[in-house]
Design an enzyme around this catalytic site. Sequence first.
Site, short mmCIF file in Angstrom:
data_model
loop_
_atom_site.label_atom_id
_atom_site.label_comp_id
_atom_site.label_asym_id
_atom_site.label_seq_id
_atom_site.Cartn_x
_atom_site.Cartn_y
_atom_site.Cartn_z
N GLY A 188 0.82 -1.21 0.00
CA GLY A 188 0.00 0.00 0.00
C GLY A 188 0.85 1.25 0.00
N ALA A 189 0.79 2.00 -1.11
CA ALA A 189 1.52 3.28 -1.17
C ALA A 189 0.55 4.42 -0.87
CB ALA A 189 2.16 3.47 -2.55
N GLU A 211 2.15 -1.37 -4.51
CA GLU A 211 0.87 -0.65 -4.59
C GLU A 211 0.03 -1.25 -5.72
OE1 GLU A 211 -1.02 1.88 -3.15
OE2 GLU A 211 -2.38 1.49 -4.82
N VAL A 245 -0.65 -8.18 -4.88
CA VAL A 245 -0.05 -9.14 -3.95
C VAL A 245 -0.93 -10.39 -3.88
CG1 VAL A 245 0.66 -9.53 -1.56
CG2 VAL A 245 1.04 -7.30 -2.62
N VAL A 277 -3.19 -0.99 3.92
CA VAL A 277 -4.10 -0.92 2.77
C VAL A 277 -5.42 -0.26 3.14
CG1 VAL A 277 -3.08 -2.90 1.58
CG2 VAL A 277 -4.91 -3.27 3.26
N ARG A 279 -8.08 1.49 6.43
CA ARG A 279 -8.61 1.18 7.76
C ARG A 279 -10.12 0.95 7.67
NH1 ARG A 279 -5.28 2.30 12.02
NH2 ARG A 279 -6.97 2.99 13.37
N HIS A 451 8.30 38.53 3.68
CA HIS A 451 9.48 38.13 2.91
C HIS A 451 10.69 38.02 3.84
CE1 HIS A 451 12.33 37.82 -0.37
NE2 HIS A 451 13.08 38.71 0.27
P1 FAD Z 1 -9.83 6.89 17.12
O1 FAD Z 1 -8.72 7.83 17.22
O2 FAD Z 1 -9.59 5.55 16.52
O3 FAD Z 1 -10.41 6.71 18.59
C1 FAD Z 1 -11.48 5.87 18.88
C2 FAD Z 1 -11.41 5.51 20.35
O4 FAD Z 1 -12.61 4.85 20.71
C3 FAD Z 1 -10.27 4.54 20.71
O5 FAD Z 1 -9.53 5.06 21.78
C4 FAD Z 1 -10.97 3.26 21.11
O6 FAD Z 1 -10.29 2.58 22.15
C5 FAD Z 1 -12.30 3.79 21.62
N1 FAD Z 1 -13.41 2.85 21.55
C6 FAD Z 1 -13.90 2.24 20.43
N2 FAD Z 1 -14.99 1.50 20.76
C7 FAD Z 1 -15.17 1.65 22.10
C8 FAD Z 1 -16.12 1.14 23.02
N3 FAD Z 1 -17.13 0.39 22.62
N4 FAD Z 1 -16.00 1.47 24.31
C9 FAD Z 1 -14.97 2.29 24.74
N5 FAD Z 1 -14.06 2.81 23.91
C10 FAD Z 1 -14.16 2.49 22.61
N6 FAD Z 1 -4.93 11.67 10.75
C11 FAD Z 1 -4.59 12.96 10.57
O7 FAD Z 1 -5.48 13.81 10.46
N7 FAD Z 1 -3.28 13.36 10.52
C12 FAD Z 1 -2.28 12.47 10.64
O8 FAD Z 1 -1.11 12.86 10.58
C13 FAD Z 1 -2.59 11.11 10.81
N8 FAD Z 1 -1.61 10.20 10.94
C14 FAD Z 1 -1.94 8.89 11.15
C15 FAD Z 1 -0.92 7.96 11.25
C16 FAD Z 1 -1.21 6.62 11.46
C17 FAD Z 1 -0.10 5.61 11.57
C18 FAD Z 1 -2.58 6.22 11.58
C19 FAD Z 1 -2.92 4.77 11.85
C20 FAD Z 1 -3.60 7.13 11.48
C21 FAD Z 1 -3.29 8.48 11.25
N9 FAD Z 1 -4.29 9.44 11.10
C22 FAD Z 1 -3.96 10.74 10.89
C23 FAD Z 1 -5.71 9.09 11.18
C24 FAD Z 1 -6.25 9.44 12.59
O9 FAD Z 1 -5.51 8.74 13.54
C25 FAD Z 1 -7.72 9.08 12.67
O10 FAD Z 1 -8.42 9.71 11.62
C26 FAD Z 1 -8.30 9.54 14.00
O11 FAD Z 1 -7.62 8.96 15.08
C27 FAD Z 1 -9.77 9.20 14.09
O12 FAD Z 1 -10.27 9.68 15.29
P2 FAD Z 1 -11.52 8.99 16.00
O13 FAD Z 1 -11.71 9.72 17.28
O14 FAD Z 1 -12.65 8.89 15.07
O15 FAD Z 1 -11.07 7.49 16.29
P1 NAD Z 2 -4.85 4.69 2.30
O1 NAD Z 2 -6.25 4.52 1.87
O2 NAD Z 2 -4.26 6.05 2.41
O3 NAD Z 2 -3.88 3.88 1.33
C1 NAD Z 2 -4.02 2.51 1.10
C2 NAD Z 2 -3.27 2.17 -0.17
O4 NAD Z 2 -3.21 0.77 -0.28
C3 NAD Z 2 -3.96 2.70 -1.43
O5 NAD Z 2 -3.03 3.34 -2.25
C4 NAD Z 2 -4.53 1.43 -2.06
O6 NAD Z 2 -4.59 1.52 -3.47
C5 NAD Z 2 -3.52 0.41 -1.61
N1 NAD Z 2 -4.02 -0.96 -1.56
C6 NAD Z 2 -5.22 -1.40 -1.14
N2 NAD Z 2 -5.28 -2.75 -1.20
C7 NAD Z 2 -4.08 -3.17 -1.67
C8 NAD Z 2 -3.52 -4.45 -1.95
N3 NAD Z 2 -4.21 -5.56 -1.72
N4 NAD Z 2 -2.26 -4.51 -2.43
C9 NAD Z 2 -1.54 -3.37 -2.64
N5 NAD Z 2 -2.03 -2.13 -2.39
C10 NAD Z 2 -3.28 -2.03 -1.91
O7 NAD Z 2 -4.76 3.90 3.69
P2 NAD Z 2 -3.62 3.87 4.78
O8 NAD Z 2 -2.34 4.36 4.23
O9 NAD Z 2 -3.70 2.52 5.38
O10 NAD Z 2 -4.15 4.93 5.82
C11 NAD Z 2 -5.42 4.72 6.48
C12 NAD Z 2 -6.07 6.01 6.83
O11 NAD Z 2 -5.34 6.69 7.83
C13 NAD Z 2 -6.19 6.91 5.64
O12 NAD Z 2 -7.54 7.11 5.38
C14 NAD Z 2 -5.56 8.19 6.03
O13 NAD Z 2 -6.38 9.28 5.79
C15 NAD Z 2 -5.28 8.06 7.51
N6 NAD Z 2 -3.91 8.59 7.73
C16 NAD Z 2 -3.71 9.91 7.56
C17 NAD Z 2 -2.44 10.43 7.69
C18 NAD Z 2 -2.23 11.90 7.48
O14 NAD Z 2 -3.21 12.63 7.48
N7 NAD Z 2 -1.01 12.37 7.32
C19 NAD Z 2 -1.37 9.61 7.99
C20 NAD Z 2 -1.61 8.26 8.13
C21 NAD Z 2 -2.90 7.76 8.01
#
Ligand code: FAD
Ligand code: NAD
Length: 475
Positions: A188-189, A211, A245, A277, A279, A451
């Site tokens: 996944g890229a 990807e 894949v 790939v 979430r 600037h």
């Molecule tokens: P979450 O942050 O997932 O929080 C949900 C919470 O609900 C969790 O703590 C969970 O334990 C709790 N929960 C769920 N069900 C229950 C239940 N039944 N009872 C009690 N607790 C419960 N987004 C950006 O905007 N910028 C970024 O730079 C960015 N980087 C990311 C990097 C990575 C590696 C990843 C994986 C994601 C990234 N994201 C980024 C995406 C961002 O993390 C999510 O969009 C954001 O966290 C979503 O917020 P949320 O509150 O909806 O859910």
């Molecule tokens: P993504 O949707 O950004 O990218 C997934 C990639 O995997 C896509 O390019 C897709 O074509 C590819 N893919 C899907 N199935 C595949 C397969 N079977 N083989 C090869 N490639 C495949 O998802 P992510 O990178 O997992 O991130 C998840 C979410 O978390 C995103 O929605 C993103 O918005 C959020 N996130 C945001 C940030 C940020 O805002 N900087 C950082 C990290 C994550």
Amino acid sequence: MSRSFDVVVIGAGPAGYIAAIRAAQHGMSVACIDEWKNRDGKYAFGGTCLNAGCIPSKALLESSELYHRAQHDFKKHGISTGDVKMDIATMQKRRASIVRQLTGGIGGLFKAAKVEGLVGHGKLLAGKQVEFTPIDGKAEILSAKHVVLASGSAPIELGIAPFDGEHIIDSWDALELEAVPQRLGVVGAGVIGLELGSVWARLGAKVTVLEAMDDFLFMADRDVAKVAAKEFKAQGLDIHLGAKVAKAEVKGKVVSVTYADKDGDQTIEFDKLIVAVGRRPVTTGLFAEDAGIQLDERGFVVVDEECRTRVKGVYAVGDCVRGPMLAHKGSEEGVMVADLMAGEVAEMNYDVIPSVLYTSPEIAWAGKTEAEVKASGRAYKTGSFPFTASGRAKAMEQTAGMVKIISSQDDDEILGVHIVGPMAGELISEAVLALEFSASTEDLQRTIHAHPSLAEAVHEAALAVDNRALNFPNR
Ligand code: FAD
Ligand code: NAD
């Protein structure tokens, strides 16, 4: 007797904890339930974003970027450091400390706002009651006037490459590696693949990204994607497009991946394989069958434009509902629903949600891509400005990239802004504001920019839309 609150929020990620604080600011009594447990066994508020997403990934991106720059850029500044060494344990300790500070901070914010933070599982029952099961405790029924579901998302697991937490890993595992893998594969890229691939590549791993799509960064503007692809290639990220894949198998200490691309079937071996790939929404155990909540065909909680579910008084926000899975999108939905619960008029502008990739160079955009504008049939004009012509970017020794602006031909309204370059994630805020206020290109052209600043590139790109760039030849 059950405790009652004006608002019960299930989930304390950026969508849920912000909804809780905003509701409390309106004078409502609020409880916010979360069950997130970290790898050290400790429970923490903040959800994916603070514990395993936005924050830890940016901490490691910063450390790895500094390491890379110390090795490659310092010499150009006339700074010699001798042999630059890295210490992963210290890097990871710093990452964990930042996460601890910020997640701990939510407890403080809850206290200050008088939100009751409850650690355990929350489940919506019929009639706006919530079953709260504390960790190691007995379930209790809470009643609420309003309930907010903010349960977030989890990584999608591929049946052909199941996570084992050791060799085939998800993004959370990839943030907690204790050593640099020699050969790192990424499926996944997308955003995660590129951000985490960059971290480990800068720290010395040989990174191969597989990807499935033929287009690189298909969601970004093509001009931006082209620059980014060139830069990532130069940094050593080996990105294979159109790679399907078929299977990933752990054989001893090695992951063997078979995939097919335009050159036929291929097999490649890695020490670690990150599968990134996308979430999926988390809704298991979130509501009782008779609670009235509906899921769509992809498992998201069905809501309207104002994040109302089908049950009056029950809202859902963040990653568990439609729309981009971004922390700031979830937080703004949290603010909106709290304001609605307080009887105010509130809405979200889903057309203006900034996207940022914290790679190097950073990539950021807001509004429509050129392809989207073209497809809409609207007549448009574009202008761009390269960072090679920016004095500030030169001083920073970070001149890769450009700013591109797309505006309406008829009324000059700005339709999209696309940036690849230094601090793109900061620069995009000006574009977001411009789009939010339906600004014209001329508005940006006549706005004074300091600037020398990187923001001048946004100014010049706006000027370039009308062939009036002052520091770069026009078309
Ligand atoms: P979450 O942050 O997932 O929080 C949900 C919470 O609900 C969790 O703590 C969970 O334990 C709790 N929960 C769920 N069900 C229950 C239940 N039944 N009872 C009690 N607790 C419960 N987004 C950006 O905007 N910028 C970024 O730079 C960015 N980087 C990311 C990097 C990575 C590696 C990843 C994986 C994601 C990234 N994201 C980024 C995406 C961002 O993390 C999510 O969009 C954001 O966290 C979503 O917020 P949320 O509150 O909806 O859910
Ligand atoms: P993504 O949707 O950004 O990218 C997934 C990639 O995997 C896509 O390019 C897709 O074509 C590819 N893919 C899907 N199935 C595949 C397969 N079977 N083989 C090869 N490639 C495949 O998802 P992510 O990178 O997992 O991130 C998840 C979410 O978390 C995103 O929605 C993103 O918005 C959020 N996130 C945001 C940030 C940020 O805002 N900087 C950082 C990290 C994550």
